[in-house]
Design an enzyme around this catalytic site. Structure first.
Site, PDB file in Angstrom:
ATOM      1  N   ASP A  80       8.105   0.009   2.943  1.00 29.16           N
ATOM      2  CA  ASP A  80       7.981  -1.032   1.925  1.00 29.16           C
ATOM      3  C   ASP A  80       6.784  -1.912   2.282  1.00 29.16           C
ATOM      4  O   ASP A  80       6.179  -1.775   3.347  1.00 29.16           O
ATOM      5  CB  ASP A  80       9.283  -1.844   1.910  1.00 29.16           C
ATOM      6  CG  ASP A  80       9.465  -2.675   0.651  1.00 29.16           C
ATOM      7  OD1 ASP A  80       8.569  -2.653  -0.211  1.00 29.16           O
ATOM      8  OD2 ASP A  80      10.500  -3.348   0.554  1.00 29.16           O
ATOM      9  N   GLU A 109       1.370  -2.610   0.337  1.00 29.47           N
ATOM     10  CA  GLU A 109       0.226  -2.797  -0.582  1.00 29.47           C
ATOM     11  C   GLU A 109      -1.088  -3.155   0.135  1.00 29.47           C
ATOM     12  O   GLU A 109      -2.139  -2.704  -0.353  1.00 29.47           O
ATOM     13  CB  GLU A 109       0.565  -3.874  -1.614  1.00 29.47           C
ATOM     14  CG  GLU A 109       1.644  -3.481  -2.593  1.00 29.47           C
ATOM     15  CD  GLU A 109       3.043  -3.529  -1.983  1.00 29.47           C
ATOM     16  OE1 GLU A 109       3.925  -2.801  -2.447  1.00 29.47           O
ATOM     17  OE2 GLU A 109       3.226  -4.290  -1.009  1.00 29.47           O
ATOM     18  N   ASP A 161      10.507  -4.286  -7.349  1.00 27.65           N
ATOM     19  CA  ASP A 161      11.516  -5.342  -7.467  1.00 27.65           C
ATOM     20  C   ASP A 161      11.766  -5.718  -8.924  1.00 27.65           C
ATOM     21  O   ASP A 161      11.301  -6.753  -9.416  1.00 27.65           O
ATOM     22  CB  ASP A 161      11.072  -6.565  -6.657  1.00 27.65           C
ATOM     23  CG  ASP A 161      10.988  -6.254  -5.179  1.00 27.65           C
ATOM     24  OD1 ASP A 161      11.639  -5.293  -4.735  1.00 27.65           O
ATOM     25  OD2 ASP A 161      10.267  -6.972  -4.454  1.00 27.65           O
TER      26      ASP A 161
END
Length: 973
Positions: free
Chosen positions: A535, A538, A611
């Site tokens: 996770d 980015e 999310d």
């Protein structure tokens, strides 16, 4: 039920109180185009070109005197000049690949600095092979080549313009509107020299009306050339302006798709009109976007610069391999054409033009460039139960116990960040997880797996071995200037980031997962039944600009973060997957879930849409996003069931389970502030409905696994929008709320609105479709037809296309691994001509032995005699007939139908065959060359009839055939 442990809850809430900006999107968290200097410049150029000078011509031209052909004459290179900057040099290379894909590359030559040119290195699976069968024709004004079935690639010299034609019709036009602009490197103090006006030609006289053409082209003032600020952050730009603008138009294609990830419809809306949600270009800039808007052009977690353009005549694609922030304007300029402008902050022009002409061709062309998704472990297609956070080993055991008590199947339990000691990944919080290995073994004992999160931010702490090792290896991202390790803020507090562009980092990271290696510290409190969730890659940086890393940070090779930002998220799951494969004595297929992705990420694992919120709008747009990701090469995709944020009411949660059960990746997940919502906590009748949904997913795992095999070979998506399956039907080009599953013939339309009791489904052809549950026969029409089907809360519109054969396993199990020896049911849905076909693919579902031919791949065919009503249903080996394409393009030259895996399931039988739509009651049913079989027949509508109603059903009990053998069953009229 337990709640979040005190220590974990306290540390998390303290961090959230320090970082309120991470809780929800604010208007000022992320840039718009008007707040991004290079996007402003690119969009302004488009506006001036459209409104300022009617006869505007691009300043870029090919110098024919420099053109050189390759020895085989299938590619050429030439110099490109700009009439506005005659001293700046550019190079152009055009190649034609063996499959007809054209590659156009343009770069600055001998500039003051070097443009980033390594994006293709990460995206491409291999360097494409140039065609040996074509030859360019070089003229005075252009170069052109004809190839394939009616294709022609044309490169015009002055101005530079690239055109793909098919049958004389323009398919793709590059720089047709003159918006190509590769901002060259310059000295900061450079003053633009005046442009001497030309006195030749009427067009030139029109241009003379502009006082300074160069100023007109680039703007009258330097706009954010050397630095710019946003939300309190200043981005230094030591290389100065280096953006790339490019117009790519599709003169005969009204629909464009792709360029994920965005929360919007599949057919991309115009961004240059008056719609307040679509007046900014689509942005590709991987970002941690909490509670994203359900309909917007805002960038999200991943970026794939691939676009499909479609019409009833053809499908084409463009793949622009650039890793920097990119904005894309879309304008549907007429009822049949689309104009786009691509504006990237840095990088070279590296454009692949995919000629199609069918959707399947485009998928294959893109797959040859970037690879296909590998065949995942079979268990990964089951149901995944996740939450931020299961807070202890007892909590995990308790959740597993409840699933078993309620007879609900599940394959995977997940742990979020609170399992770790102070968010130091690989290190357990021993207060809450005192016996992690025992916990993992308890889960594995009943055939299940665990997935544990490992984020890329590394806690800056001298007592953390991962940090110390990375520091000693000098593989950490540097801050501006390139000397000092970058320090940012994330879940552990002060954090550093491994620079995965540095080759030294790869073996280091992969070895962390291998407790048997002895060269350095590794994750010993783990087992081979644990897999990984990457996770925040980015990367997410809580105190960084736009919640990510500053663009002037420095990576391996001296490249700035701005150059590689969108690529950054793909390397972590790559080296993580490598570590999972290498940790065991017998290599097993890895499972890695990633949030951030780029072109080529499909080679390393699954992704999800981030999310989302527990709202009907997010449920609906999540379905559209999974379709968009699927057609862009990321087939193993899904959205969090129930929404990450919020507390969905039971009706919404039930509908969301239907959505999840018909997505390739099926996971429920929830934020730590939400109420516990494991499906066994629901009251009746909701709990029973969800149990049935889960069992339905498990019964259909053979269908999903067979679809994954096809994807791993062809690149075709697992879930397919209508334009993919019916490319000539304009009524379906914008459909994105119903779709087909692989080549199975299943058509599904999940309900994503409240209070629904019936739903409209579009049938695109003159064919019979059957309700999966009731066998109700519906009739389509030659020009398409809408039908209304029941859709009460316990129902999902699920139709079988006539002509399909579906293999299922109907015995309820608590995990997919316990189904490996279960018998099969074959559902034969006859088409209008009493025919049907289907496939079944099987292997051990765990190792890589399938690449060595340890597989079973069967074809089932139902055919009616040319004269009479007798139907013959047969099974034959497909792998032996298709050894070059059996799995992952591995040539099975030594394939043996009696391979060890096939022998291992030799006793697995077909326990039931259901034939839907027979013309009449049979007189006998028998195994060809064998005995008579027991059967039951219920009269009803036949497949070939024009009327609707419940179809006839023939049920053959225990047909006495094995699933891995050749056989035939004769159904005599």
């Amino acid at each position: 039920m337990k709640v979040l442990g005190t220590s974990a809850l306290t540390s998390t809430l303290v961090l959230l109180s320090i970082l309120p900006q991470t809780l929800a999107v604010k208007a000022g968290d992320f840039r718009t185009c008007s707040q991004s200097g290079f996007c402003r410049r690119g969009r302004a150029l488009a506006s001036r070109a459209k409104e300022g000078i009617a006869s505007w011509r691009s300043p870029y031209s090919v110098d024919p005197s420099t053109l050189s052909l390759s020895p085989e004459q299938s590619s050429f290179a030439a110099a490109v000049t700009s009439s506005l900057y005659p001293d700046v040099k550019f190079s152009l290379e055009v190649r034609l690949h063996e499959d007809g894909v054209a590659r156009v590359r343009m770069d600055e030559v001998d500039g003051l600095k070097k443009r980033y040119d390594e994006a293709a290195r990460w995206a491409l699976v291999a360097e494409p092979q140039v065609s040996q069968d074509i030859k360019w024709t070089i003229g005075k004004t252009d170069a052109r080549v004809a190839y394939g079935k009616g294709f022609e690639l044309l490169v015009e010299f002055a101005p530079l313009r690239v055109v793909l034609r098919k049958g004389g019709k323009e398919q793709v036009v590059v720089n047709g509107r003159g918006l190509l602009h590769m901002e060259h490197f310059r000295q900061k103090a450079e003053e633009p020299a005046p442009v001497e006006p030309s006195e030749e030609g009427s067009d030139e006289q029109t241009v003379l009306k502009v006082e300074n053409v160069r100023a007109w082209f680039e703007g009258e003032s330097e706009d954010a050339y050397w630095e710019e600020s946003f939300s309190g952050w200043t981005d230094s730009k030591p290389k100065g302006p280096e953006s790339l603008s490019l117009d790519i138009d599709f003169p005969n294609h009204a629909h464009v798709y792709g360029i994920p990830q965005h929360a919007t419809s599949l057919s991309l809306p115009t961004t240059t009109g008056e719609d307040p949600f679509f007046n900014d270009p689509y942005r590709l800039y991987n970002a941690d976007v909490f509670e994203y808007v359900a309909s917007a052009t805002t960038s999200l977690y991943g970026s794939i610069p691939l676009m499909h353009a479609h019409s009833a005549d053809s499908t084409v694609g463009v793949f622009h391999v650039v890793g920097s922030e990119t904005w894309i304007d879309v304008a549907h300029s007429s009822a049949k054409s689309t104009e786009t402008q691509w504006i990237s902050e840095s990088g070279i022009l590296d454009l692949f033009i995919l000629p199609g002409p069918t959707p399947a061709d485009v998928f294959a062309q893109y797959a040859r460039l970037t690879g296909t998704a590998p065949l995942p472990a079979h268990w990964a297609l089951g149901y995944h139960q996740c939450r931020w956070n299961y807070v202890s080993t007892d909590d995990v055991r308790g959740v597993q116990k409840r699933f078993d008590e309620e007879d609900m199947p599940v394959d995977v339990f997940w742990l979020d960040i609170e399992y770790s000691e102070g968010h130091k990944y690989f290190m357990w919080d021993k207060k809450s997880f005192p016996d992690p290995v025992d916990m993992m073994n308890d889960v594995a004992a009943v055939g299940r797996k665990m997935v544990v999160i490992v984020d890329p931010h590394i806690k800056r702490s001298d007592d953390y071995p991962v940090y110390k090792l990375a520091q000693e290896l000098d593989v950490l991202v540097k801050q501006k200037g390139g000397e000092t390790d970058y320090d940012g803020w994330c879940w552990p507090g002060s954090s550093v980031w491994v620079d995965f562009f540095n080759p030294k980092s790869w073996a280091f990271w992969s070895s962390l997962f291998n407790p048997k290696q002895g060269s350095q510290w590794s994750w010993t409190d783990s087992t081979e039944d644990v897999y990984i969730w990457n996770d925040m890659n980015e990367p997410s940086v809580f105190n960084g600009p736009e919640i990510t890393m500053p663009k002037d940070n420095v990576h391996y090779g001296g490249w700035e973060h701005r150059d590689i930002h969108n690529i950054n998220g793909m390397i972590l799951p790559n080296v993580t997957a490598r570590g999972l494969v290498e940790r065991g004595e017998i290599a097993k297929r890895p499972f890695v879930l990633t949030r951030s992705f780029f072109a080529g990420s499909q080679r390393y694992g699954a992704m999800w849409t981030g999310d989302n919120l527990g709202t009907w709008e997010h449920m609906a747009v999540g379905l559209k996003m999974t379709l968009a990701n699927s057609i862009a090469g990321m087939p193993f995709t899904g959205s969090d069931v129930g929404g990450f944020f919020g507390n969905p009411e039971p009706e919404m949660l039930v509908r969301w389970y239907h959505v999840g059960a018909f997505a390739p990746f099926f996971r429920a997940h929830a934020h730590l502030d939400t109420k516990r919502r494991e499906p066994y906590l629901l009251d009746e009748p909701y709990k029973g409905i969800v149990r049935d949904i889960l069992r339905l997913r498990y019964s259909m795992l053979p269908i999903w696994y067979t679809a994954f095999r096809e994807t791993s070979v062809t690149g075709l998506p697992i879930i397919r929008p209508h334009y993919v399956v019916f490319p000539n039907d304009p009524n379906g080009f914008a459909l994105d709320d119903q779709y087909f599953i692989g080549s199975s013939g299943l058509l599904v339309k999940p309900v994503t609105r409240p209070d629904v009791t019936e739903e409209t489904v579009y049938l695109p052809e003159n064919q019979v479709y059957y309700d999966y549950f009731t066998n109700q026969a519906y009739r389509g029409a030659a020009k398409g037809k809408n039908i209304v089907v029941p859709a009460a809360l316990h129902q999902i519109p699920l139709l079988i296309r006539g002509g399909s054969i579906l293999p299922t396993r109907e015995r309820p199990r608590r995990a997919s691994s316990l189904m490996k020896n279960d018998p099969f049911t074959l559902r034969v849905a006859l088409d209008n001509k009493s025919r049907a076909r289907g496939e079944l693919y099987l292997d051990d579902g765990v190792t890589f032995s399938h690449k060595d031919g340890q597989i079973v791949w069967r074809e089932f065919v139902a055919e009616k005699e040319k004269k009479g009503k007798t139907v013959r249903l047969s099974s034959r080996d497909l792998a032996g007939a298709n050894t070059a394409t059996a799995v992952e393009s591995v040539a099975l030259a030594t394939y043996d139908p009696q391979n060890s895996f096939a022998r291992s399931i030799g006793g697995v039988r077909v326990e039931k065959i259901v034939v839907v739509g027979l013309i009449s009651k049979p007189s006998s049913v028998s195994v060809e060359g064998g005995s008579q079989l027991q059967w039951e027949y219920v009269a009803g509508v036949a497949a070939g009839e024009k009327k609707e109603g419940v179809a006839s059903v023939l049920t053959i009990k225990d047909p006495r055939v094995d699933v891995a053998s050749d056989w035939a069953i004769v159904i005599k009229a």
